[in-house]
Design an enzyme around this catalytic site. Structure first.
Site, PDB file in Angstrom:
ATOM      1  NE  ARG A  41       4.633   3.103  -4.172  1.00 37.77           N
ATOM      2  CZ  ARG A  41       6.246   3.257  -4.247  1.00 37.77           C
ATOM      3  NH1 ARG A  41       6.656   2.783  -5.564  1.00 37.77           N
ATOM      4  NH2 ARG A  41       6.903   3.354  -3.208  1.00 37.77           N
ATOM      5  CB  CYS A  73      -6.368  16.063 -18.972  1.00 36.64           C
ATOM      6  SG  CYS A  73      -6.195  17.656 -19.404  1.00 36.64           S
ATOM      7  CE1 TYR A 131       3.052   8.435  -0.578  1.00 37.03           C
ATOM      8  CE2 TYR A 131       3.762   6.239  -1.898  1.00 37.03           C
ATOM      9  CZ  TYR A 131       2.735   7.072  -0.842  1.00 37.03           C
ATOM     10  OH  TYR A 131       2.072   6.333  -0.174  1.00 37.03           O
ATOM     11  N   PRO A 187       4.921  -6.337   7.439  1.00 39.37           N
ATOM     12  CG  PRO A 187       6.347  -7.988   6.081  1.00 39.37           C
ATOM     13  CD  PRO A 187       5.444  -7.799   7.558  1.00 39.37           C
ATOM     14  N   GLY A 188       4.069  -4.813   4.279  1.00 39.29           N
ATOM     15  CA  GLY A 188       3.388  -4.732   3.015  1.00 39.29           C
ATOM     16  C   GLY A 188       4.110  -5.077   1.835  1.00 39.29           C
TER      17      GLY A 188
END
Length: 883
Positions: free
Chosen positions: A803, A834, A807, A765-766
């Site tokens: 993120r 911007c 995502y 896992p991360g």
């Protein structure tokens, strides 16, 4: 058997599948002259699991009794039990059967203990289920009839315990057998007959009177199950408990049906994916049907037909927050044309059929749709032109196995040139009289300017406008469209946001590790923002949860999630290994530790040059191949080596299309078609394959996923005798939104133990290890209002945390300077970059916020600092660890 109780009361009759149903005696019904005043309440799996849920149920039942209503309670199986029973049926001839039975017993023993009830209440039902399973193993067959009996066990078990608990609270309860109340319609197909039955729902005055005249205060029965004309147990298919409750409400002509679950109603979007989604206070049957069909999971679309036919209103309520208003669904009312929700569906397949022969050809559509029908495929959306018909197939109602789709294309060949497109996703605008508001959707349609739209349909019912797009596009589209359409104040249709409603129950400050450490974090922010702050104690806790799994032999940290040197030192001291994907990550480990023992470092490059593989071998890491290309083109680099091979399990999963790492659309892993060539190269080069690896994606919520991967890898390992370990990848989810449950690690552990065999099992896992151990602190720079919309600007942006922009990821945002103050401001939290996409959170609920306030962005420890940049030359954030 007590003479006072009829033989169809299950507490005396036992599990009615034993003896066979046809041996039952018709119940001695009471007189039919009682006055009916019935209300049907259905409680789902999460609602009937644990003491708190039953306390809510008791309170609601007493409220109905005080209002001189007779409640009929329809209950689902305990949360997760239906999945266990499905696994039990699927594995009846496999090695996991005992582990599944043990888990099933444990779940009901735990439920009995929490309710203060003796386990003996359900011992006979569990024993009967085990006997049924072992009988199926002996005869070597699990027919649809027997499968239905297995899957019906969950509701029978939960209602046995629930009825007894209510009795001990002083209520009189008749626990009725749903198979005596619901009769399935005849069906020739044995699968549909037993596993996807339909019931008649016409008003039944006889049933009305018999139930109204019963002396008990509460009538309690099971959802999901019924009986057929032979008296056999049958199931009502997906959403069966909703359908059971609706059918009973219609047959009884009930005052209303109430469906209680873990959300209070229908929302303008999926509240678990978009906590800014707004509660819909009232809908008509058609609108609710459309929303349910388009993906709203709170309600199964099949349950609305009985209610519509009988004119029974439906109230959706939340068991965890019974004081909240919910959604009321009833007959059509006149109202202004309006978009009421934005929904998304994934996994959609399109079938495109080209031919010039369809022009003015009588019966063409009948012929091609006949081919779909012959394969049991239900067409969802349709678009036509002069020479093309394109349709969509929804995986929720179709088996979209590759073999079935290939057979469909072959059958279509005589009529047209057919091809598959997908998987794809859809974004739909749902509401009333959509055609009347098209002129208002100009700004909304601009969102599609740079997106490929495979298909556009406007429903003949004028209830939705749908766009079929690439698989990774729908979540972002829903987020953007929702922010544009539903930012106004509350009114007669729109209630509060899910974020606001869920905070009423549990303020985020009480949930985060950072709440009690507010002053320490404010001191860190005073040294400059933006800054990432990680808690050592939280990191140790996360690692300890995985290191404590009895079935897992090695835990490796996917260091791309966060390569902070202090975090790496902490994990190394705990015995965690490391998974690297680049020479740079290998160098960091060498700089920090001077080299680690073999087996503590796994190197997994992807589409990398030969020099990367050489670097991994020189560093003494276990090197993973996910393609046969390196072996074919650089054989001398690997000859005689110990290696690991990453395989593609053929199907991926994850919280976003960008993090799905398996399947034909993914670049990762050796596909099944290349396995013969892999085995040949292993022999020719004298390779020792010591480990097999696969990874489906990130944020996978189903505990059985890792067990399934282990089974898949064991099948391949049988061809490679030197394999010692199976690396099941990572992807363990982290709760990040209000109300999102944590991964059931006990279920994960039990599932892995059941299939372990003689192999070591590794996890890598991360995000799970670091995400919720770290927060991003950022300072408010400006606030602004524009056209009724509010913006809070901060000094962190997409260059600090990408993120949300990449995502559509949700991160909880709190005003640390004003923690505990009433959140009355709904605003977009935006950064200084911007770019239009520089948004950390849309429509977030905050206290009134001012320049200089410190905001905290939670769950930011994974892919936060590691993916930050100096875009616009604004520089990267600081990183600090506290203890």
């Amino acid at each position: 058997m007590s003479k006072e109780q009829p033989p169809w009361d299950l507490d005396d009759a036992g599990w009615r599948a034993w003896p066979p149903v046809q041996d039952r005696v018709d119940p001695p019904w009471p007189a039919e002259d009682a006055v009916l005043n019935q209300v049907v309440l259905k409680f789902g799996g999460s609602s009937v699991t644990g003491l708190a849920g039953w306390q809510v149920i008791e309170a609601q039942l007493r409220e109905r009794l005080a209002a001189h209503e007779q409640p009929m309670l329809v209950c689902s199986a305990l949360s997760g039990v239906s999945d266990l029973l499905t696994c039990l049926a699927d594995e009846v001839f496999g090695d996991e059967i005992q582990a599944c039975l043990l888990q099933l017993r444990k779940r009901h023993i735990a439920q009995a203990a929490e309710l203060g009830l003796p386990v003996s209440l359900v011992a006979d039902l569990l024993t009967g289920l085990e006997q049924l399973i072992h009988g199926a193993r002996l005869v070597g067959e699990l027919s649809p009839r027997v499968r239905a009996r297995v899957l019906s066990a969950g509701e029978l078990l939960s209602t046995r315990l629930g009825a007894e608990w209510l009795r001990r609270q002083g209520l009189t309860v008749a626990r009725l057998d749903a198979r005596e109340l619901l009769d399935a319609l005849p069906c020739a197909d044995p699968v549909r007959r037993y596993l996807d039955a339909r019931c008649a729902f016409e008003l039944d005055p006889g049933l009305q009177g018999r139930l109204a005249a019963r002396p008990e205060q509460i009538l309690l029965t099971q959802g999901f199950i019924a009986r057929d004309e032979a008296g056999d147990t049958v199931l009502l298919g997906r959403g069966g408990s909703d359908t059971s409750a609706a059918t009973l409400a219609a047959r009884l002509g009930a005052r209303r049906l109430e469906i209680w679950s873990d959300v209070p109603g229908m929302f303008t979007a999926d509240p678990r994916a978009l906590p800014s989604a707004r509660l819909l206070r009232e809908l008509d049957y058609d609108e609710a049907q459309e929303l349910a069909s388009m993906g709203a999971k709170v309600l199964h679309p099949r349950c609305l037909a009985p209610l519509r036919a009988a004119g029974v209103p439906l109230d959706l309520r939340c068991t965890g927050q019974p004081e909240l208003e919910g959604t009321r669904i009833r007959g059509a009312r006149s109202g202004h044309p309006r978009v009421k929700a934005v929904s998304a569906r994934t996994g959609i397949m399109l079938v495109s059929m080209d031919t010039v022969g369809m022009w003015q050809q009588v019966g063409f559509l009948g012929q091609v749709f006949g081919a779909f029908a012959s394969h049991g495929l239900s067409v969802d959306m349709v678009a036509t032109s002069e020479t093309n018909v394109t349709v969509t197939l929804d995986p929720r109602s179709n088996d979209l196995a590759p073999a079935k789709l290939k057979a469909l294309l072959n059958d279509l060949r005589p009529f047209c040139r057919a091809s598959l497109i997908g998987p794809a996703s859809s974004a739909s605008l749902v509401g009333r009289r959509i055609r009347s508001v098209l002129h208002q959707l100009g700004p909304v349609l601009e969102r599609f300017e740079d997106r490929e739209v495979h298909l556009l349909t406007q429903a003949a019912s004028d209830l939705n406008l749908s766009f079929v797009v690439a698989p990774d596009e729908a979540p972002g589209l829903v987020r953007d469209l929702h922010a544009q359409l539903f930012s106004g104040p509350e009114d007669e249709l729109l209630g509060g946001s899910w974020e606001r409603l869920s905070r009423a129950q549990a303020p985020p400050a009480a949930e985060g590790w950072w709440g009690p450490r507010r002053q320490e974090l404010m001191d860190v922010a005073a040294q400059g923002t933006p800054v990432y702050v990680a808690s050592r104690s939280q990191l140790r806790r996360a690692a300890g949860r995985l290191l404590g799994l009895s079935s897992v032999d090695r835990v490796l940290f996917a260091m791309k999630a966060n390569p902070n040197p202090e975090i790496l030192r902490l994990f190394e001291g705990l015995g965690v290994g490391f998974e690297c994907v680049s020479p740079g990550e290998l160098r960091r480990l060498q700089e920090l530790f001077g080299g680690l023992p073999a087996g503590r470092v796994l190197f997994t490059p992807n589409f990398a040059p030969a020099s990367d593989y050489q670097a991994g071998l020189d560093a003494g890491a276990l090197v993973t191949l996910d393609s046969v290309y390196p072996l074919e083109h650089w054989p001398e680099l690997f000859r005689g080596r110990e290696l690991v091979v990453r395989l593609d399990p053929g199907r991926g999963d994850g919280h976003h299309a960008h993090v799905v790492t398996a399947g034909e659309r993914s670049k990762f892993g050796v596909p099944a078609d290349d396995l013969p060539r892999l085995f040949e190269l292993v022999r020719d080069l004298g390779l020792r394959i010591v480990g097999l690896h696969c990874h489906a994606g990130s944020g996978v919520k189903t505990p059985t996923t890792w067990r399934d991967k282990a089974v898949f890898l064991k099948g391949v390992a049988a061809e490679l005798p030197e394999v010692r370990f199976l690396d099941l990848g990572g992807g363990l989810p982290v709760p990040e939104r209000p109300g999102m449950p944590a991964l059931d690690l006990a279920a994960l552990d039990a599932g892995l133990a059941s299939v372990k065999g003689g192999y070591e099992l590794w996890l890598e896992p991360g995000r799970f290890l670091v995400a919720d151990s770290c927060a991003l602190l950022t300072r408010v720079s400006q606030v602004k209002s524009k056209g009724g919309r509010h913006f809070v600007g901060v000094d962190a942006g997409m260059h600090t945390l990408i993120r949300p922009a990449l995502y559509g990821a949700w991160h909880e945002i709190a005003n640390l300077s004003r923690l505990g103050e009433e959140p009355t401001l709904q605003a977009d939290v935006v950064g200084p970059i911007c770019e239009t996409g520089d948004v950390l959170g849309h429509q977030r609920l905050l206290p009134p916020s001012f320049e200089g306030d410190v905001l905290l962005v939670d769950n930011a420890g994974a892919y936060g600092a590691s993916m930050s940049s100096d875009y616009n030359l604004r520089g990267r954030p600081r990183e600090v660890l506290i203890d």
